[in-house]
Scaffold this active site. Structure first.
Site, mmCIF file in Angstrom:
data_model
loop_
_atom_site.group_PDB
_atom_site.id
_atom_site.type_symbol
_atom_site.label_atom_id
_atom_site.label_comp_id
_atom_site.label_asym_id
_atom_site.label_seq_id
_atom_site.Cartn_x
_atom_site.Cartn_y
_atom_site.Cartn_z
ATOM 1 C CG HIS A 73 -2.254 52.147 1.298
ATOM 2 N ND1 HIS A 73 -2.984 51.125 0.740
ATOM 3 C CD2 HIS A 73 -2.887 53.294 0.944
ATOM 4 C CE1 HIS A 73 -4.012 51.623 0.067
ATOM 5 N NE2 HIS A 73 -3.982 52.946 0.175
ATOM 6 C CG LEU A 74 0.064 51.109 8.239
ATOM 7 C CD1 LEU A 74 -0.014 50.840 9.737
ATOM 8 C CD2 LEU A 74 0.845 52.389 7.977
ATOM 9 N NE ARG A 75 2.396 50.435 0.330
ATOM 10 C CZ ARG A 75 1.473 50.805 -0.527
ATOM 11 N NH1 ARG A 75 0.397 50.050 -0.739
ATOM 12 N NH2 ARG A 75 1.605 51.929 -1.200
ATOM 13 C CG ASN B 89 -3.955 47.971 -1.001
ATOM 14 O OD1 ASN B 89 -3.780 48.316 0.162
ATOM 15 N ND2 ASN B 89 -3.538 48.691 -2.025
ATOM 16 C CG ASP C 105 -7.976 51.990 -1.355
ATOM 17 O OD1 ASP C 105 -8.179 52.558 -2.437
ATOM 18 O OD2 ASP C 105 -7.029 52.274 -0.606
ATOM 19 C CG HIS D 18 -9.619 53.905 -5.686
ATOM 20 N ND1 HIS D 18 -8.290 54.059 -5.363
ATOM 21 C CD2 HIS D 18 -9.771 54.506 -6.889
ATOM 22 C CE1 HIS D 18 -7.672 54.717 -6.337
ATOM 23 N NE2 HIS D 18 -8.549 54.985 -7.275
ATOM 24 C CG ASP E 181 -4.360 57.217 -0.574
ATOM 25 O OD1 ASP E 181 -4.060 56.058 -0.228
ATOM 26 O OD2 ASP E 181 -4.640 57.522 -1.742
ATOM 27 C CG HIS F 189 5.211 53.003 -3.551
ATOM 28 N ND1 HIS F 189 4.648 51.767 -3.710
ATOM 29 C CD2 HIS F 189 4.208 53.896 -3.761
ATOM 30 C CE1 HIS F 189 3.367 51.894 -4.011
ATOM 31 N NE2 HIS F 189 3.072 53.179 -4.039
#
Lengths: 452, 311
Positions: free
Chosen positions: A60-62, A92, A150, A177, A328, A332
Site C-alpha cells: 500500500h503506497l497510499r 484502495n 483489497d 482479501h 502487505d 500509517h
C-alpha cells in the site's frame, strides 16, 4: 568484455538454487557475463550474495490521497532499500485506482522517480463498491497487473464470479482479501484465548477460511463456465501474457493467515484449481501473544494468529502451497498507530525489512532453504502475475540485489525511508540487509558497498 | 515478585497481572482502616494533602467517578475532574493528547475510564505517573473487583474454596474479567454463567457454563451483571423475555445456592431483568454495601499508589 558494473566474487543464489561464486559483469541493463570483464565500477562482493530483485505482489503506497502516510517516492525508495525492484501497489487510495487515467499517471510518476518499478493493481469494481465491474481491458492497457477490492472484502459472491470471468478474459489476475465480514464483525485481533483474556473484540480465523471455502467454489464455477474461452485467453497480447503451458491463475488469495485456510488452498491446488496465495512477514514471525502489550502497532488485518498457524504457514511456504511473500506494507502515521486498540488503523509497514527479517527468522533461525525463500521473493510473485522469471544467467535482466548474509544490524524505524517510522520489529537484530539494488542495470540503492 | 511483611506496590492498578496476593491483602486491610475513618463524624484524613488526583472519564459513569472523587477528597487530595461531555475529545483530540495536556497541570495520579481495552496501559506508558483503571472497555475494572472481594469477605470471611457464581453477559464484562482474576487469586472458585453467545471461549481462572442451575448450585455467593440492551440489536440475544426466562436470578433459583448466599450486582441495575424485583432489596442483597465499600477501597488504592512503598 566491457560493461558498466562488475561484482567481484559474488555468491549467486536465485530461485533455482545456489550457483557458487562468480564475477558478474553488468551492462546495457543485462548480465553480460558471469566470468568477469572490465567496468568503470567494481564492487567487491566477497561474502555477499547476489540474487534477482525481489518482487512484492502486495504493498500500500497510499498515493493518491493519503500522502501523509506514504507516497510513491517514499514507498518506492523504501522498496529499493529493501531489495525490491518491483512491486504491486494496492488500489484502495483516495480516489480509488479504478480507471485507466490514474493507472497511467501512477506508472508515469513512478518511472520518473526511478526507484523500484511500480505495477499498479486496480479496483475490481468501480470505487471498490462491489457493484459495477471496473474497465479491465482499459486498465490493463494502461498498465494494471491485477484487479482487487483489497481493503474491502468481496461480500457479493455473484459480482466476484463475474469479475473473475471478465478479468480472466483480459488476462488479469484477481486477488481477494479473504475474510467474511459478518464473521469478522468488529474484531481487532485474533479471537482466541488471548482476546478473551484481554477483553478485546476478536476476529475468528474461521472468517478467513469460510471465505476461502466460498471463493474456491466460485473459482470452480467460473472454471466450469469458462473452459471454452481458454483458447481466447492465451491469445491476449501484452506484457504479462502467461508463460507458455502454464495454467492461468484465476484467483490469488492475499495475506493468508490461518492453518485452516492453508489446508483448503493446499487441497484445492492438489485438485488442480488455478489459485495462488501469499503470506506476509508478520504472519510468519509474530503471534497474537504480541497483543498482550495492548499496543496497536500489532494491529493488522487479517490479525496476528497463533503459533500453530505461524508454523503451518512456514510449512506451506516451504512445500510451495504458498507461492510467494507479499509484504502487505501498510503505512500509517505515528499518531494513528498511537490511538487505542479499537480506533487505531490496521496495518504494519515492512517493505525495507521484509527480506532481512525473513532471512534471519526462517533461514538463519529455522533452517529454511535459502534458495526456496529467494524463490518466494522472486520467481513466485513473477509467476503468478505472468512476468518472466529472472535467473542469474548471461543475458538475464539486471534487476538484482546484492545483500549481506553475515552482517547483523538492528531494525531502527527512525531511519526508514518509508514515512511510517514505526515497526513491531524495532530493535530486532537482523542479517541479510541489502547493500546494492539494481533495476535494469541502474543502481537505485546502495549502502556500504565496497568499491575497488 | 517477592512477598514480605510490608509489601511494596506497583505504581499502577491496570489489572491484577502485576499484583500478588500479599499486595491485594494489604489493600483490603487498609480499606478496613478507611472504613473506620468513614464511620467517624469527621470523615477526613490528611494523608494525601498536596497531591492532585485527576479523574479522566472518556466514557460517562457518574457513580464510579463520584466514588473516586469523594475517596480522594476524604484523603485531602485535590481533585481535577475531566469528563468527555465537557472535553475536546469529541472535537477529534486523541486520548494521548488529552492526557498530555493534563500532565502539564501537575497531576500526581490519574483515574481513567475509557471504552477501549488497553488505553490505561498506554496512558501509563505516556505519563509515568500512577494510573488507576476505572474500567477500560471489556477488559478490567479492578477497583470494582476489590470492593466485591471486600464485600464478600465481610459476609463470608475467607474466600478460600468458596464458590462464586457470576451471571450475565460475561463476554463484554470488565467486571467479570477482573473478578475472575482477583477472586481466584484469593482462593475462590469462580463459575461464570450466561447465554452461549455472551460467553467468551475461555476466561482464565473461571469455569464457564450456560446452565444457571449448574452455576448457582451450592454457590456461596452470586453476582449478577448488568445486561446492556444493545446486545439484542447485534443478534447476540433473541429478546429480553428470553434472557429473563433463562438467566434472571429469582428467589426460587437463588434457593439452588447455599442458604443465605449473598447477592451482588455492580450496578447500575435493570430492575426485573438481572434480578427479580424484590431480591435487590432483600437481606441477601449486598448491593448497597458494595457502593459504601467502594469508597473505602478507592481510598486504600489511592493511598498505596501515591504514598505507599514502591516496588
Amino acid at each position: 568484455m566491457k560493461g558498466e558494473i562488475l561484482f567481484k566474487n559474488a555468491n549467486l543464489v536465485d530461485g533455482r538454487g545456489e550457483h557458487g561464486r562468480a564475477d558478474v559483469l553488468i551492462g546495457e541493463g543485462r548480465i553480460l557475463s558471469l566470468s568477469g570483464g572490465e567496468a568503470p565500477r567494481v564492487i567487491e562482493a566477497a561474502g555477499m550474495i547476489l540474487s534477482p530483485g525481489f518482487f512484492d505482489p502486495h504493498a500500500h503506497l497510499r498515493e493518491p490521497g493519503q500522502e501523509v502516510k506514504e507516497d510513491l517516492t517514499s514507498g518506492l525508495t523504501a522498496a529499493a532499500k529493501g531489495g525490491y525492484t518491483d512491486l504491486v501497489s494496492m488500489p484502495n487510495t483516495s480516489p480509488v485506482v479504478d480507471n485507466a487515467e490514474i493507472v497511467a499517471a501512477l506508472k508515469k510518476k513512478a518511472a520518473s522517480i526511478g526507484q523500484a518499478r511500480l505495477h499498479p493493481a486496480a479496483a475490481l469494481t468501480q470505487g471498490q463498491e462491489g457493484k459495477i465491474l471496473s474497465e479491465a481491458r482499459l486498465l490493463r492497457e494502461a498498465g494494471a497487473v491485477m484487479l482487487t477490492d483489497d481493503g474491502r472484502t468481496n461480500e457479493d459472491a455473484g459480482v466476484l464470479a463475474q469479475g473473475l470471468q471478465y478479468a480472466a478474459s483480459w488476462g488479469l489476475l484477481v486477488s481477494v482479501h479473504a475474510e467474511d465480514a459478518s464473521l469478522r464483525r468488529g474484531g481487532v485481533m485474533n479471537e482466541g484465548e488471548v482476546s478473551f483474556r484481554l477483553g478485546l473484540p476478536g476476529n475468528t480465523g474461521f472468517a478467513e477460511s469460510a471465505r476461502i471455502a466460498r471463493d474456491l467454489e466460485i473459482v470452480r464455477y467460473v472454471e466450469s463456465r469458462g473452459s471454452q474461452e481458454a483458447g481466447q485467453r492465451s491469445r491476449v497480447e501484452g506484457r504479462n501474457t502467461q508463460v507458455e503451458g502454464q495454467k492461468q491463475t484465476l484467483l490469488h488469495v492475499q495475506h493468508l493467515s490461518t492453518r485452516r485456510g492453508l489446508e483448503l488452498i493446499r487441497q484445492a491446488r492438489a485438485e488442480g484449481l488455478p489459485i495462488t496465495t501469499e503470506v506476509g512477514p508478520h504472519h510468519l514471525t509474530l503471534t497474537d501473544q504480541s497483543l498482550n502489550s495492548l499496543n496497536p502497532i500489532f494491529k493488522v488485518a487479517p490479525p496476528l494468529r497463533t503459533q500453530a498457524d505461524l508454523e503451518a504457514l512456514i510449512e506451506g511456504l516451504l512445500d510451495g502451497s504458498i507461492d510467494c511473500i507479499g509484504t502487505d506494507h501498510a503505512p500509517h502515521t505515528q499518531d494513528e498507530k498511537e490511538l487505542d486498540m479499537l480506533r487505531a488503523p490496521f496495518g504494519i509497514p515492512s517493505l525495507e525489512i521484509c527480506w532481512p527479517l525473513l532471512y534471519t527468522a526462517l533461514v538463519v533461525g529455522h533452517g529454511f532453504p535459502l534458495h526456496t525463500l529467494i524463490e518466494r521473493f522472486t520467481d513466485g510473485p513473477r509467476r503468478i502475475l505472468g512476468f518472466p522469471p529472472i535467473h542469474l544467467t548471461e543475458g538475464a535482466q539486471a534487476s538484482l540485489v546484492l545483500w549481506s548474509p553475515g552482517q547483523e544490524r538492528p531494525v531502527v524505524p527512525q531511519s526508514f525511508a518509508s514515512r511510517a517510522k514505526f515497526s513491531p520489529w524495532a530493535g530486532w537484530a537482523l542479517r541479510g540487509w541489502p547493500s546494492v539494488t539494481l533495476v535494469e542495470g541502474r543502481v537505485v540503492y546502495e549502502q556500504g558497498a565496497v568499491q575497488i | 515478585m517477592s512477598q514480605s511483611a510490608v509489601p511494596s506496590f506497583p505504581r499502577h492498578l491496570l489489572d491484577f497481572s502485576d499484583w500478588n496476593r500479599g499486595q491485594v491483602e494489604s489493600i483490603l486491610e487498609t480499606a478496613q482502616m478507611m472504613q473506620e475513618v468513614l464511620a467517624r463524624p469527621v470523615k477526613k484524613v490528611p494523608a494525601l494533602t498536596g497531591f492532585t488526583v485527576a479523574t479522566v472519564f472518556f466514557e460517562p459513569s457518574t457513580r464510579t467517578r463520584l466514588s473516586f472523587e469523594l475517596a480522594a477528597r476524604r484523603m485531602s487530595a485535590d481533585v481535577l475532574s475531566f469528563a468527555t461531555a465537557t472535553s475536546s475529545t469529541t472535537k477529534g483530540e486523541t486520548y494521548r493528547d488529552t492526557l498530555r495536556t493534563l500532565e502539564q497541570m501537575g497531576i500526581d495520579a490519574y483515574v481513567i475510564r475509557v471504552d477501549a481495552a488497553g488505553v490505561c496501559h498506554q496512558a501509563y506508558g505516556w505519563l509515568h505517573k500512577p494510573v488507576i483503571n476505572a474500567g477500560d472497555g471489556w477488559r478490567a475494572h479492578p477497583t470494582q473487583a476489590l470492593l466485591d472481594a471486600f464485600t464478600l469477605r465481610e459476609r463470608l470471611g475467607s474466600l478460600e474454596g468458596k464458590k462464586i457464581a457470576i451471571v450475565g453477559d460475561i463476554l463484554h464484562s470488565r467486571v467479570a474479567r477482573s473478578n475472575a482474576e482477583l477472586l481466584t487469586m484469593l482462593g475462590a472458585q469462580v463459575v461464570a454463567c450466561g447465554p452461549a453467545t455472551l460467553l467468551p471461549g475461555s476466561l482464565p481462572g473461571a469455569t464457564l457454563t450456560t446452565s444457571l442451575k449448574e452455576a448457582l448450585l451450592e454457590a456461596d455467593a452470586v453476582m449478577a451483571l448488568r445486561l446492556q440492551k444493545e446486545r439484542m440489536d447485534k443478534g447476540l440475544l433473541p429478546s429480553l423475555p428470553e434472557y429473563i426466562a433463562a438467566y434472571q436470578i429469582t428467589q426460587e433459583r437463588l434457593a439452588w445456592a447455599r442458604p443465605l448466599a449473598p447477592l451482588l450486582h455492580p450496578g447500575p441495575m435493570n430492575r426485573d431483568v438481572e434480578l427479580e424485583g424484590t431480591l435487590a432489596d432483600s437481606p441477601q442483597s449486598l448491593v448497597e454495601r458494595q457502593v459504601a465499600n467502594g469508597q473505602a477501597i478507592r481510598m486504600a488504592v489511592l493511598y498505596h499508589l501515591l504514598v505507599g512503598k514502591r516496588s
